[in-house]
Design a protein around this motif. Structure first.
Motif, PDB file in Angstrom:
ATOM      1  N   THR A 103     -20.056 -27.450  14.767  1.00 20.64           N
ATOM      2  CA  THR A 103     -19.528 -26.929  13.511  1.00 20.64           C
ATOM      3  C   THR A 103     -20.084 -25.531  13.262  1.00 20.64           C
ATOM      4  O   THR A 103     -21.119 -25.146  13.827  1.00 20.64           O
ATOM      5  N   GLY A 104     -19.418 -24.775  12.413  1.00 19.31           N
ATOM      6  CA  GLY A 104     -19.817 -23.394  12.159  1.00 19.31           C
ATOM      7  C   GLY A 104     -21.265 -23.230  11.748  1.00 19.31           C
ATOM      8  O   GLY A 104     -22.004 -22.436  12.358  1.00 19.31           O
ATOM      9  N   PRO A 105     -21.744 -23.968  10.747  1.00 20.08           N
ATOM     10  CA  PRO A 105     -23.140 -23.809  10.325  1.00 20.08           C
ATOM     11  C   PRO A 105     -24.151 -24.178  11.411  1.00 20.08           C
ATOM     12  O   PRO A 105     -25.181 -23.510  11.561  1.00 20.08           O
ATOM     13  N   VAL A 106     -23.842 -25.252  12.153  1.00 23.28           N
ATOM     14  CA  VAL A 106     -24.775 -25.679  13.201  1.00 23.28           C
ATOM     15  C   VAL A 106     -24.801 -24.653  14.332  1.00 23.28           C
ATOM     16  O   VAL A 106     -25.871 -24.293  14.852  1.00 23.28           O
ATOM     17  N   ARG A 107     -23.637 -24.147  14.712  1.00 22.14           N
ATOM     18  CA  ARG A 107     -23.596 -23.132  15.762  1.00 22.14           C
ATOM     19  C   ARG A 107     -24.367 -21.886  15.333  1.00 22.14           C
ATOM     20  O   ARG A 107     -25.108 -21.304  16.128  1.00 22.14           O
ATOM     21  N   HIS A 108     -24.201 -21.478  14.074  1.00 20.93           N
ATOM     22  CA  HIS A 108     -24.922 -20.307  13.594  1.00 20.93           C
ATOM     23  C   HIS A 108     -26.433 -20.539  13.637  1.00 20.93           C
ATOM     24  O   HIS A 108     -27.200 -19.625  13.985  1.00 20.93           O
ATOM     25  N   ALA A 109     -26.858 -21.761  13.312  1.00 17.41           N
ATOM     26  CA  ALA A 109     -28.284 -22.079  13.363  1.00 17.41           C
ATOM     27  C   ALA A 109     -28.807 -22.001  14.797  1.00 17.41           C
ATOM     28  O   ALA A 109     -29.923 -21.516  15.036  1.00 17.41           O
ATOM     29  N   VAL A 110     -28.003 -22.473  15.746  1.00 18.71           N
ATOM     30  CA  VAL A 110     -28.407 -22.402  17.157  1.00 18.71           C
ATOM     31  C   VAL A 110     -28.497 -20.943  17.599  1.00 18.71           C
ATOM     32  O   VAL A 110     -29.448 -20.535  18.277  1.00 18.71           O
ATOM     33  N   GLU A 111     -27.511 -20.138  17.204  1.00 16.89           N
ATOM     34  CA  GLU A 111     -27.531 -18.721  17.568  1.00 16.89           C
ATOM     35  C   GLU A 111     -28.753 -18.023  16.982  1.00 16.89           C
ATOM     36  O   GLU A 111     -29.404 -17.208  17.650  1.00 16.89           O
ATOM     37  N   GLN A 112     -29.062 -18.344  15.721  1.00 21.55           N
ATOM     38  CA  GLN A 112     -30.259 -17.770  15.106  1.00 21.55           C
ATOM     39  C   GLN A 112     -31.523 -18.199  15.847  1.00 21.55           C
ATOM     40  O   GLN A 112     -32.465 -17.402  16.006  1.00 21.55           O
ATOM     41  N   SER A 113     -31.544 -19.447  16.307  1.00 18.57           N
ATOM     42  CA  SER A 113     -32.719 -19.957  17.035  1.00 18.57           C
ATOM     43  C   SER A 113     -32.924 -19.186  18.329  1.00 18.57           C
ATOM     44  O   SER A 113     -34.053 -18.811  18.682  1.00 18.57           O
ATOM     45  N   TYR A 114     -31.837 -18.936  19.068  1.00 14.98           N
ATOM     46  CA  TYR A 114     -31.950 -18.189  20.323  1.00 14.98           C
ATOM     47  C   TYR A 114     -32.422 -16.759  20.064  1.00 14.98           C
ATOM     48  O   TYR A 114     -33.270 -16.222  20.785  1.00 14.98           O
ATOM     49  N   ALA A 115     -31.858 -16.130  19.040  1.00 15.76           N
ATOM     50  CA  ALA A 115     -32.264 -14.747  18.730  1.00 15.76           C
ATOM     51  C   ALA A 115     -33.735 -14.684  18.350  1.00 15.76           C
ATOM     52  O   ALA A 115     -34.474 -13.794  18.806  1.00 15.76           O
ATOM     53  N   ALA A 116     -34.175 -15.644  17.534  1.00 14.95           N
ATOM     54  CA  ALA A 116     -35.576 -15.655  17.098  1.00 14.95           C
ATOM     55  C   ALA A 116     -36.512 -15.944  18.262  1.00 14.95           C
ATOM     56  O   ALA A 116     -37.639 -15.431  18.308  1.00 14.95           O
ATOM     57  N   ALA A 117     -36.069 -16.754  19.213  1.00 18.17           N
ATOM     58  CA  ALA A 117     -36.913 -17.091  20.362  1.00 18.17           C
ATOM     59  C   ALA A 117     -37.084 -15.915  21.307  1.00 18.17           C
ATOM     60  O   ALA A 117     -38.070 -15.852  22.061  1.00 18.17           O
ATOM     61  N   LEU A 118     -36.137 -14.983  21.302  1.00 14.21           N
ATOM     62  CA  LEU A 118     -36.231 -13.835  22.195  1.00 14.21           C
ATOM     63  C   LEU A 118     -37.123 -12.729  21.630  1.00 14.21           C
ATOM     64  O   LEU A 118     -37.623 -11.895  22.382  1.00 14.21           O
TER      65      LEU A 118
END
Length: 521
Positions: A465-480
């Motif tokens: 879903t949109g919110p969950v995908r955005h959370a995953v994208e934010q997680s990847y960006a923050a991890a980098l």
């Protein structure tokens, strides 16, 4: 040293080597080998997210690259020594054959464990490609003639760097990720045929004193160091006895390696080279450059595909400006050094601009426009290119002619060793932070039934879903972010080392040792 000659209508030959040696086909084969060696280090990066999506193993994905670089790093100085003992042609053919076997096996891999194992085989072959090519050119031509071919190799090196990400993305989208490995087979077969039939070097007859002890100790030290960097903070805590034990083992094995090299008659790495401060500084800066620059493409490809939603093909296109910056700064700096004969300030600029680039990359998040991402990567690419030719050039400039091959192999080894440690360390930091970020940002149960390793795949992200995908994208960006922040102190240490390099002019043929060869390292 044999020199080149051209008949009016006949093929080129090498004076001093058998007359049937045909230079043009041999040079073509050498150029193809350099192209394969460089292309393979770039082409896999854009396919990695899809590979992880198919095979799983996000926690060990970096080993697809790390296993390749470890095996190539360990074998690079060994191939140089084996070529001295048993002949360049024979060792080069063996290296190409092993590389092709590893490529075929990697293309057929059905699990992440298999792929890592087969990439190790491929790396064992890759370790002999570039070193053997340089040695063959050194036997066929005198230093001034050889320099022209080294510059030609630099162009091929640049073309592979530019084409790699785009080719990897296109093959992954149009065919499958398996073809980023299988594409090596037809090119490699051409190399084998050309070298087998057209290269005829004088037979080598000298006693073989292989430094088995040094080889084993060096290999063990690199593996221990890489495992400590890879497992620390992910599989075990940094202060866990296993990580501390691996670190201690790496130090003890390195000490034992140095002691063994002092006693042997044919050392894998001649220790007397380190008496020259220019060589020592070149090695140190090469390690820093390897840690930061060569390992960055894997993580940038993940950011582009997962955070910005680009396809593998598009991610390759987005990476092109960074590769263009690398190539442009490498070519321009090489031309400037050739004209002025001075090289000190280029590695200094590389480390300084790289620090700025790493700080910029650390600011990227889900809201960063793609054009800004491209601009940041361009800065990083320019920094990487400023040291590509310079460090080997500087090290060779002050070395005796008899040690030129060992100098190139050692500087290349230092860069590869840095890359091995860098990728493992950065992957450890990234995966550890990613696990925490996903747990904090996604609602409980939102990813139930979804393999977290497959989150790097566009197909998996599209099912969220949109919110969950955005959370995953934010997680990847923050991890980098911590990955690039960790690169900053490494680059600053490289900057300090580069500032200590002597500002010596390049030698010409009228100086002892001949003209320094200029090549990509």
């Amino acid at each position: 040293m044999p020199s080149r000659t051209t008949g009016a209508d006949g093929p080129l030959t090498a004076v001093g080597s058998p007359p049937q040696t045909r230079i043009r086909p041999v040079i073509t084969a050498c150029l193809l080998a350099v192209f394969l060696a460089m292309l393979d280090s770039q082409i896999v990066a854009t396919a990695l997210p899809r590979i992880v999506g198919d095979l799983g193993g996000l926690d060990v994905f970096a080993w697809v690259t790390t296993a390749y670089i470890i095996s190539a790093s360990v074998t690079t100085p060994v191939y140089g020594k084996l070529g001295d003992l048993f002949g360049r042609k024979k060792i080069f053919l063996i290296a190409v054959a092993v590389f092709l076997a590893g490529s075929a096996l990697s293309g057929a891999a059905q699990s992440m464990d298999q792929l890592i194992l087969f990439r190790t085989v491929q790396g064992i072959g890759a370790g002999g490609l570039f070193v053997s090519v340089l040695a063959i050119i050194g036997e066929l031509f005198n230093p001034r003639e050889a320099a022209k071919y080294f510059n030609l190799f630099g162009i091929v090196f640049a073309l592979a760097a530019l084409a790699g990400p785009a080719v990897g993305g296109a093959l992954t989208d149009l065919l499958s990720w398996h073809w980023v490995f299988l594409i090596n087979l037809p090119v490699g077969i051409v190399i084998l045929v050309l070298v087998s039939t057209c290269l005829h070097l004088p037979r080598v007859e000298r006693p073989a004193h292989i430094d088995y002890t040094g080889f084993v100790l060096l290999s063990a030290a690199i593996v221990a160091l890489t495992l400590a960097a890879s497992w620390g903070g992910v599989k075990y805590a940094w202060l866990d006895w296993r990580i501390l034990g691996l670190g201690a083992a790496a130090v003890l094995l390195a000490v034992a390696f140095v002691a063994a090299e002092r006693r042997t008659t044919e050392p894998v790495i001649p220790l007397h080279l380190f008496r020259d401060s220019t060589f020592s500084v070149s090695v140190l800066v090469s390690v820093a450059a390897g840690i930061v620059f060569l390992g960055s493409v894997n993580f940038l490809a993940i950011y582009i595909q997962v955070v910005t939603g680009a396809s593998p093909t598009m991610s390759g296109v987005v990476l092109l400006p960074m590769m263009f910056g690398l190539v442009a700064s490498s070519v321009v700096s090489g031309a400037a050094i050739t004209k002025t004969g001075r090289y000190k300030w280029y590695p200094v600029l590389s480390m300084a601009v790289g620090t700025a680039g790493a700080l910029l990359l650390a600011t990227m998040d889900t809201g960063t426009p793609r054009v800004v991402v491209i601009a940041y990567m361009l800065v990083f690419g320019v920094a990487a290119g400023l040291n590509m030719q310079v460090l080997t050039m500087a090290a060779q400039n002050t070395a005796p002619r008899d040690d030129i091959g060992a100098v190139h192999a050692t500087v290349s080894f230092a860069r590869q060793l840095g890359t091995t440690v860098g990728i493992s360390l950065f992957a450890s930091i990234f995966y550890n932070r990613l696990t925490e970020e996903i747990a904090d940002r996604t609602p409980p149960g939102a990813l139930r039934g979804i393999d977290h390793d497959a989150l790097s795949s566009t197909e998996t992200l599209d099912r969220l879903t949109g919110p969950v995908r955005h959370a995953v994208e934010q997680s990847y960006a923050a991890a980098l972010t911590p990955v690039f922040l960790t690169a900053v102190p490494v680059l600053l240490l490289g900057l300090v080392a580069a500032l200590t390099m002597k500002n010596l002019p390049l030698r010409g043929e009228d100086h002892q040792g001949g003209e320094a060869a200029v090549e990509e390292s």
